[in-house]
Design a protein around this motif. Structure first.
Motif, PDB file in Angstrom:
ATOM      1  N   CYS A 209       2.758  -4.479   3.033  1.00  0.00           N
ATOM      2  CA  CYS A 209       1.653  -5.370   2.641  1.00  0.00           C
ATOM      3  C   CYS A 209       0.396  -4.606   2.264  1.00  0.00           C
TER       4      CYS A 209
ATOM      5  N   ALA B 194       5.799  -9.966  -0.548  1.00  0.00           N
ATOM      6  CA  ALA B 194       5.709  -9.198   0.693  1.00  0.00           C
ATOM      7  C   ALA B 194       4.433  -9.554   1.455  1.00  0.00           C
TER       8      ALA B 194
ATOM      9  N   SER C  54       7.226   3.568   1.804  1.00  0.00           N
ATOM     10  CA  SER C  54       6.569   2.401   1.231  1.00  0.00           C
ATOM     11  C   SER C  54       6.045   2.761  -0.156  1.00  0.00           C
TER      12      SER C  54
ATOM     13  N   TYR D  24       6.812  -8.911  -6.395  1.00  0.00           N
ATOM     14  CA  TYR D  24       7.421  -8.480  -5.134  1.00  0.00           C
ATOM     15  C   TYR D  24       6.339  -8.191  -4.096  1.00  0.00           C
ATOM     16  N   ARG D  25       5.238  -7.567  -4.546  1.00  0.00           N
ATOM     17  CA  ARG D  25       4.128  -7.283  -3.624  1.00  0.00           C
ATOM     18  C   ARG D  25       3.517  -8.580  -3.099  1.00  0.00           C
TER      19      ARG D  25
ATOM     20  N   ASP E  38       8.296  -2.943   3.263  1.00  0.00           N
ATOM     21  CA  ASP E  38       7.146  -3.644   2.677  1.00  0.00           C
ATOM     22  C   ASP E  38       6.039  -3.652   3.727  1.00  0.00           C
TER      23      ASP E  38
ATOM     24  N   GLY F 289      16.955  -6.629   4.909  1.00  0.00           N
ATOM     25  CA  GLY F 289      15.726  -6.428   5.678  1.00  0.00           C
ATOM     26  C   GLY F 289      15.903  -6.571   7.164  1.00  0.00           C
TER      27      GLY F 289
ATOM     28  N   ASP G 185       4.867 -12.925   2.956  1.00  0.00           N
ATOM     29  CA  ASP G 185       5.739 -12.833   4.126  1.00  0.00           C
ATOM     30  C   ASP G 185       4.926 -12.416   5.357  1.00  0.00           C
ATOM     31  N   CYS G 186       4.029 -11.435   5.160  1.00  0.00           N
ATOM     32  CA  CYS G 186       3.160 -11.004   6.272  1.00  0.00           C
ATOM     33  C   CYS G 186       2.240 -12.143   6.716  1.00  0.00           C
TER      34      CYS G 186
END
Length: 512
Positions: free
Chosen positions: A96, A123, A6, A119-120, A94, A323, A126-127
């Motif tokens: 998070c 991510a 990561s 991107y972070r 990723d 992914g 997404d979480c």
């Protein structure tokens, strides 16, 4: 063994579920530079300029020292000098965490931090989409008030908690803010959630949990599992004859890695694979290009997909998504599928077969006749499916010995070739396999069985069958493709004992 990294927060690495100590800051910086260029060769000069803004003459020596230590810590990376540079290929996840590349300082890393910023955020969102935690979403919205996706997620979370009024009020406040700050109306995602709330049609996201139960008596396959864990989240294919334990192995691998795929696990058995994947995530009655719709639906999410008993490559082609992972099982090795790492299942190793037989029958009875047990396992070609059936048969007859089962098998082989009902389960894999054979393939196996030959060459096969040698090669290769015979060297093949046993009975039935 699985290795993953990561870059979201401090540079971190895990071997399976255990975190690895990566050493001092500059050593982690060298590793980070390599990971940021995953799969790309970097020269010594490039690496030095990435890690140090003002390198001293000793920087190259320091770089070599750090690379040496990284090799020792992470041998799986296979980090070797090639053409004056280094390349790594690794799985980067990723998780998070906080600021990307935390603690690393250079102009290169500062620029990468900017690139990774969006991107972070994605991510993290997404979480948040997977969790739909109202409090965490409220914090995220407060930190990034003009991002519409987290606002839409917050509206979903509020509605699903029964707070419909707050969800609608949040939409109106978001609309006012966007108008005031940017002169814009809410985008399509916010408007869609708003409309669904008004209609009462908003449902919780579906998280499929479809993996088959893991087998408590699963035995062996250590090397195959290790190779699969190194490959995932890439595509893994498992091929082998029926009854060799392909589905059990796929299931075991799935349970070992399920924690790495937080959006769920989907199990499909042949058929309309793309349609079944879509239905598993809540897309009912999909139409049109289902593969494209699946890729769109799965974008940005991490699923584990197990497709059992794939009949042809077209059923799973174009379904892979970044992914997510795919594990395929198929009697045929589907070489036309790109990017699949294929594993082969056959009979268990001798010790593994004994251990499995002891688990099924019980150690006391299995160990009472070790010699007879070895003979039985050899006759079954140490295949997990038949071993389970025969072990279960013995378990249901507490006064029988393994020797009695062998004697019964001998007597039955001298009858009219009809397979008794209590043996049909044992031979079920080969009964199913025979249904898929052509007449020349079936005839060839019966010729093998009639000769009671374990090893035979293509010339002898042509003599036995009376067919043209050129045609015989095609037949033999076709039988090899479904694992009913095993290639040794060019022109020579081995017939597994269990296959010989079955087709010997079929030959007896046809000549009686």
């Amino acid at each position: 063994m699985s290795l993953r990294f990561s870059l979201m927060g401090p540079v971190r690495a895990w071997r399976d579920e255990e975190e690895i100590e990566l050493g001092p800051r500059q050593q982690r910086a060298v590793l980070a530079a390599l990971l940021l260029n995953n799969g790309i060769r970097l020269s010594n000069d490039q690496l030095v300029s990435m890690v140090w803004d003002h390198p001293t003459p000793s920087a190259v020596m320091a770089l070599r020292t750090y690379v040496y230590k990284i090799r020792k810590t992470l041998p799986e990376l296979n980090l070797k000098s090639r053409d004056g540079g280094y390349t790594v290929r690794a799985e980067i996840v990723d998780d998070c965490r906080g600021e990307p590349l935390e603690g690393l300082r250079s102009a290169y890393f500062d620029a990468q931090r900017v690139r990774l910023g969006d991107y972070r955020l994605k991510a993290r969102e997404d979480c948040l989409e997977r969790e739909l935690d109202v409090l965490e979403l409220q914090k995220h919205v407060a930190a990034f008030p003009l991002r519409e996706r987290p606002r839409a997620l917050l509206m979903r979370a509020l509605y699903l908690e029964g707070r419909q009024g707050e969800a609608l009020d949040h939409f109106h406040r978001a609309r006012a803010l966007l108008n005031e700050e940017l002169g814009l109306e809410p985008g399509p995602e916010l408007r869609k959630v708003h409309a669904l709330i008004l209609k009462g049609d908003l449902t919780p996201p579906r998280r499929p949990e479809q993996l088959l139960p893991d087998l408590i008596d699963f035995t062996g396959r250590v090397e195959e599992i290790a190779q699969a864990l190194r490959t995932l989240p890439g595509a893994v294919g498992i091929t082998g004859m029926r009854g060799s334990g392909k589905t059990a192995l796929a299931t075991r691998i799935g349970h070992l890695v399920r924690g790495r795929f937080p959006d769920g696990q989907i199990f499909v058995r042949g058929g309309d694979v793309a349609g079944e994947l879509l239905r598993a995530v809540g897309v009912e009655n999909p139409v049109g290009d289902k593969a494209a719709l699946w890729r769109e639906t799965a974008r940005g999410r991490r699923f584990l997909v197990v497709v059992d008993d794939v009949q042809d490559a077209a059923a799973v082609r174009d379904l892979a998504t970044p992914g997510s992972a795919m594990i395929l099982t198929s009697v045929h090795r589907l070489n036309e599928l790109p990017g699949v790492t294929w594993l082969k299942t056959a009979g268990l190793a001798e010790r593994e077969a004994r251990d499995f037989f002891r688990k099924v029958l019980g150690p006391v009875r299995a160990d009472a006749e070790p010699g007879q047990a070895e003979v039985l396992l050899e006759r079954l070609s140490r295949l997990p499916g038949p071993i389970r059936v025969m072990g279960g048969k013995l378990s249901s007859r507490p006064h029988w010995t393994t020797g009695m089962v062998l004697l019964q098998m001998e007597r039955e082989s001298k009858l009219d070739g009809v397979i008794p009902s209590d043996c049909a389960a044992m031979f079920a894999p080969l009964i199913a396999a025979e249904e898929q054979l052509s007449d020349p393939e079936r005839h060839m196996l019966m010729c093998f069985a009639r000769q009671d030959a374990e090893v035979i060459d293509s010339h002898h096969a042509a003599e036995m069958s009376g067919a043209d040698p050129g045609e015989i090669e095609l037949v033999l290769e076709s039988l090899t493709g479904v694992h009913l015979i095993e290639p040794l060297v060019l022109g020579r093949y081995r017939l597994p004992h269990f296959v010989r046993l079955y087709f010997g009975r079929r030959t007896a039935a046809l000549t009686t």
